[in-house]
Each structure stands twice: as structure tokens, then as C-alpha cells.
Scaffold this motif. Structure first.
Motif, PDB file in Angstrom:
ATOM      1  N   ILE A  62      28.767  -2.941 -13.418  1.00  0.00           N
ATOM      2  CA  ILE A  62      28.786  -1.860 -12.433  1.00  0.00           C
ATOM      3  C   ILE A  62      27.571  -0.951 -12.603  1.00  0.00           C
ATOM      4  N   THR A  63      27.114  -0.785 -13.841  1.00  0.00           N
ATOM      5  CA  THR A  63      25.897  -0.006 -14.073  1.00  0.00           C
ATOM      6  C   THR A  63      24.695  -0.713 -13.463  1.00  0.00           C
ATOM      7  N   ASN A  64      24.620  -2.045 -13.628  1.00  0.00           N
ATOM      8  CA  ASN A  64      23.537  -2.816 -13.006  1.00  0.00           C
ATOM      9  C   ASN A  64      23.562  -2.679 -11.487  1.00  0.00           C
ATOM     10  N   ALA A  65      24.757  -2.704 -10.903  1.00  0.00           N
ATOM     11  CA  ALA A  65      24.865  -2.584  -9.446  1.00  0.00           C
ATOM     12  C   ALA A  65      24.300  -1.251  -8.980  1.00  0.00           C
ATOM     13  N   VAL A  66      24.586  -0.190  -9.717  1.00  0.00           N
ATOM     14  CA  VAL A  66      24.081   1.133  -9.345  1.00  0.00           C
ATOM     15  C   VAL A  66      22.570   1.195  -9.545  1.00  0.00           C
ATOM     16  N   ARG A  67      22.089   0.717 -10.690  1.00  0.00           N
ATOM     17  CA  ARG A  67      20.661   0.828 -11.021  1.00  0.00           C
ATOM     18  C   ARG A  67      19.773  -0.111 -10.214  1.00  0.00           C
ATOM     19  N   GLN A  72      24.991   1.421  -5.179  1.00  0.00           N
ATOM     20  CA  GLN A  72      26.447   1.342  -5.044  1.00  0.00           C
ATOM     21  C   GLN A  72      26.886  -0.109  -5.130  1.00  0.00           C
ATOM     22  N   GLY A  73      28.183  -0.311  -5.214  1.00  0.00           N
ATOM     23  CA  GLY A  73      28.704  -1.671  -5.288  1.00  0.00           C
ATOM     24  C   GLY A  73      30.168  -1.716  -4.936  1.00  0.00           C
ATOM     25  N   ARG A  74      30.734  -2.894  -5.124  1.00  0.00           N
ATOM     26  CA  ARG A  74      32.164  -3.131  -4.863  1.00  0.00           C
ATOM     27  C   ARG A  74      32.719  -3.881  -6.062  1.00  0.00           C
ATOM     28  N   LEU A  75      33.863  -3.441  -6.552  1.00  0.00           N
ATOM     29  CA  LEU A  75      34.530  -4.107  -7.671  1.00  0.00           C
ATOM     30  C   LEU A  75      35.897  -4.573  -7.237  1.00  0.00           C
ATOM     31  N   ARG A  76      36.210  -5.805  -7.592  1.00  0.00           N
ATOM     32  CA  ARG A  76      37.570  -6.330  -7.419  1.00  0.00           C
ATOM     33  C   ARG A  76      38.010  -6.883  -8.761  1.00  0.00           C
ATOM     34  N   LEU A  77      39.251  -6.579  -9.136  1.00  0.00           N
ATOM     35  CA  LEU A  77      39.837  -7.065 -10.379  1.00  0.00           C
ATOM     36  C   LEU A  77      41.180  -7.665 -10.036  1.00  0.00           C
ATOM     37  N   TRP A  78      41.417  -8.901 -10.476  1.00  0.00           N
ATOM     38  CA  TRP A  78      42.695  -9.535 -10.182  1.00  0.00           C
ATOM     39  C   TRP A  78      43.086 -10.488 -11.286  1.00  0.00           C
ATOM     40  N   ARG A  79      44.384 -10.787 -11.302  1.00  0.00           N
ATOM     41  CA  ARG A  79      44.920 -11.779 -12.231  1.00  0.00           C
ATOM     42  C   ARG A  79      45.026 -13.096 -11.485  1.00  0.00           C
ATOM     43  N   ARG A  80      44.522 -14.156 -12.118  1.00  0.00           N
ATOM     44  CA  ARG A  80      44.620 -15.509 -11.564  1.00  0.00           C
ATOM     45  C   ARG A  80      45.183 -16.393 -12.663  1.00  0.00           C
ATOM     46  N   ASN A  81      46.431 -16.807 -12.484  1.00  0.00           N
ATOM     47  CA  ASN A  81      47.123 -17.607 -13.500  1.00  0.00           C
ATOM     48  C   ASN A  81      47.059 -16.887 -14.844  1.00  0.00           C
ATOM     49  N   VAL A  88      31.925  -8.090  -9.274  1.00  0.00           N
ATOM     50  CA  VAL A  88      31.123  -6.923  -8.925  1.00  0.00           C
ATOM     51  C   VAL A  88      30.046  -7.392  -7.955  1.00  0.00           C
ATOM     52  N   ALA A  89      29.960  -6.729  -6.810  1.00  0.00           N
ATOM     53  CA  ALA A  89      28.994  -7.110  -5.774  1.00  0.00           C
ATOM     54  C   ALA A  89      28.143  -5.912  -5.412  1.00  0.00           C
ATOM     55  N   ASP A  90      26.884  -6.196  -5.037  1.00  0.00           N
ATOM     56  CA  ASP A  90      25.994  -5.144  -4.574  1.00  0.00           C
ATOM     57  C   ASP A  90      25.144  -5.669  -3.418  1.00  0.00           C
ATOM     58  N   HIS A  91      24.332  -4.784  -2.841  1.00  0.00           N
ATOM     59  CA  HIS A  91      23.458  -5.163  -1.727  1.00  0.00           C
ATOM     60  C   HIS A  91      21.993  -5.018  -2.095  1.00  0.00           C
ATOM     61  N   GLY A  92      21.681  -5.244  -3.357  1.00  0.00           N
ATOM     62  CA  GLY A  92      20.305  -5.123  -3.831  1.00  0.00           C
ATOM     63  C   GLY A  92      19.461  -6.329  -3.452  1.00  0.00           C
ATOM     64  N   PRO A  93      18.247  -6.388  -3.990  1.00  0.00           N
ATOM     65  CA  PRO A  93      17.295  -7.446  -3.641  1.00  0.00           C
ATOM     66  C   PRO A  93      17.556  -8.779  -4.330  1.00  0.00           C
ATOM     67  N   PRO A 108      15.769  -6.329 -29.965  1.00  0.00           N
ATOM     68  CA  PRO A 108      16.459  -5.066 -30.272  1.00  0.00           C
ATOM     69  C   PRO A 108      15.756  -3.822 -29.739  1.00  0.00           C
ATOM     70  N   GLU A 109      14.420  -3.851 -29.697  1.00  0.00           N
ATOM     71  CA  GLU A 109      13.688  -2.667 -29.233  1.00  0.00           C
ATOM     72  C   GLU A 109      13.601  -2.587 -27.713  1.00  0.00           C
ATOM     73  N   THR A 110      14.142  -3.587 -27.007  1.00  0.00           N
ATOM     74  CA  THR A 110      14.096  -3.610 -25.550  1.00  0.00           C
ATOM     75  C   THR A 110      15.055  -2.575 -24.975  1.00  0.00           C
ATOM     76  N   ALA A 111      14.531  -1.702 -24.117  1.00  0.00           N
ATOM     77  CA  ALA A 111      15.359  -0.644 -23.529  1.00  0.00           C
ATOM     78  C   ALA A 111      16.268  -1.168 -22.424  1.00  0.00           C
ATOM     79  N   GLY A 112      15.822  -2.150 -21.653  1.00  0.00           N
ATOM     80  CA  GLY A 112      16.630  -2.689 -20.565  1.00  0.00           C
ATOM     81  C   GLY A 112      16.831  -4.176 -20.740  1.00  0.00           C
ATOM     82  N   GLY A 113      17.533  -4.772 -19.789  1.00  0.00           N
ATOM     83  CA  GLY A 113      17.724  -6.213 -19.817  1.00  0.00           C
ATOM     84  C   GLY A 113      18.926  -6.701 -20.585  1.00  0.00           C
ATOM     85  N   TRP A 114      19.770  -5.788 -21.021  1.00  0.00           N
ATOM     86  CA  TRP A 114      20.943  -6.169 -21.806  1.00  0.00           C
ATOM     87  C   TRP A 114      22.175  -6.453 -20.955  1.00  0.00           C
TER      88      TRP A 114
END
Length: 155
Positions: A62-67, A72-81, A88-93, A108-114
Motif C-alpha cells: 500500500i505504501t508503494n501504491a501511494v508513492r 492512491q490505491g485499492r485494497l481487497r482482502l479475502w479468505r479463499r479456502n 493491492v491495485a493502483d493507477h500508476g505507470p 543494506p544501504e539502499t534507501a528504496g527498492g525494498w
């Protein structure tokens, strides 16, 4: 309508009772949404480190979707079996092919990409659909029964 006319057919939409959360979000809702995910995941059987790991994976998505996905984004959580599924869905590039193929742990020293790396590592499965119209990431966590989780010493 006369007796000779048939009524228009009805569209029947099944109600998925296993849907736990369906929310749109932006930066302002990230913390509240993480708390809701935690409560729902715990209620269906995730606990301890499995719960913490799955919630952290979802928080990264969800943080990636915002950044990176248009703020913004959309989250759906469900139980399947016997598993919990989060989408998590977004409308980014979209995400580059190179980035999707990269399965190496960031330095370890990388600030992003995690985010994607953590989501992949902390969930049982991860699927990504991405393109110019946005990205959908789906992760799962297996739900174990209390009996199976108790271990082999119980008899």
C-alpha cells in the motif's frame, strides 16, 4: 407488461461472504488500513510472526501504491479456502520488466527498492500484473488450523 410478455431476465450477482476488506486509500488512510488488515487477518487465523509478516508485506504494497502508483490505491482482502489473499491495485505507470525480474535482496544501504522484495519474501505467493494503466499485486498467506499449528507432540 401484458400476459404475453416475459419479464426481463434478472442478473444475479453472488455475494462473496469471504470478502473481509474492500477499500480505496491514499496516504491519509495507510495507518488505519494497516490496523484493519491486522484485525481481519487475526480474526481468520493468522497469528504471531505469520500475522506480523503478512501485515508488513501488505503495508509495503500500500505504501508503494501511494508513492509510485498515483498517490492512491485499492485494497481487497479475502479468505479463499485455507488461505488469506490480499490484492493491492493502483493507477500508476507500471513496474519495469527489469524491476519485476530482480529477485535479489536490496543492498543494506539502499534507501528504496525494498517493498516488492519484502512482500515476496513475507508472503507465501505473489503475483504481479502491471502495465501503463497501473499495477495489481496479489499476495497470499496460508491459514493453518489450530490443531496443525499445535505440532506433532500433541498425539
Amino acid at each position: 407488461m401484458t400476459n404475453g410478455e416475459l419479464p426481463a431476465p434478472r442478473t444475479v450477482v453472488s455475494i462473496d461472504t469471504s470478502l473481509l476488506i474492500a477499500e480505496t486509500f491514499d496516504q491519509a488512510q495507510v495507518t488505519e488500513l494497516r490496523h484493519s488488515v491486522t484485525s481481519c487477518a487475526h480474526a481468520v487465523g493468522l497469528a504471531g510472526q505469520r500475522l506480523d509478516d503478512f501485515v508488513l508485506a501488505i503495508n509495503e504494497l500500500i505504501t508503494n501504491a501511494v508513492r509510485h502508483g498515483g498517490g492512491q490505491g485499492r485494497l481487497r482482502l479475502w479468505r479463499r479456502n485455507d488461505e488469506l489473499v490480499c490484492e493491492v491495485a493502483d493507477h500508476g505507470p507500471g513496474i519495469s520488466e527489469r524491476r519485476l525480474r530482480d529477485r535479489d535482496r536490496p543492498a543494506p544501504e539502499t534507501a528504496g527498492g525494498w517493498g516488492l522484495w519484502l512482500a515476496r519474501e513475507l508472503s507465501d505467493t505473489m503475483e504481479v500484473e502491471t502495465g501503463d494503466a497501473g499495477t495489481v499485486v496479489r499476495i497470499t498467506a496460508a491459514l493453518t488450523t489450530r490443531q496443525a499449528a499445535a505440532g506433532p507432540l500433541d498425539g
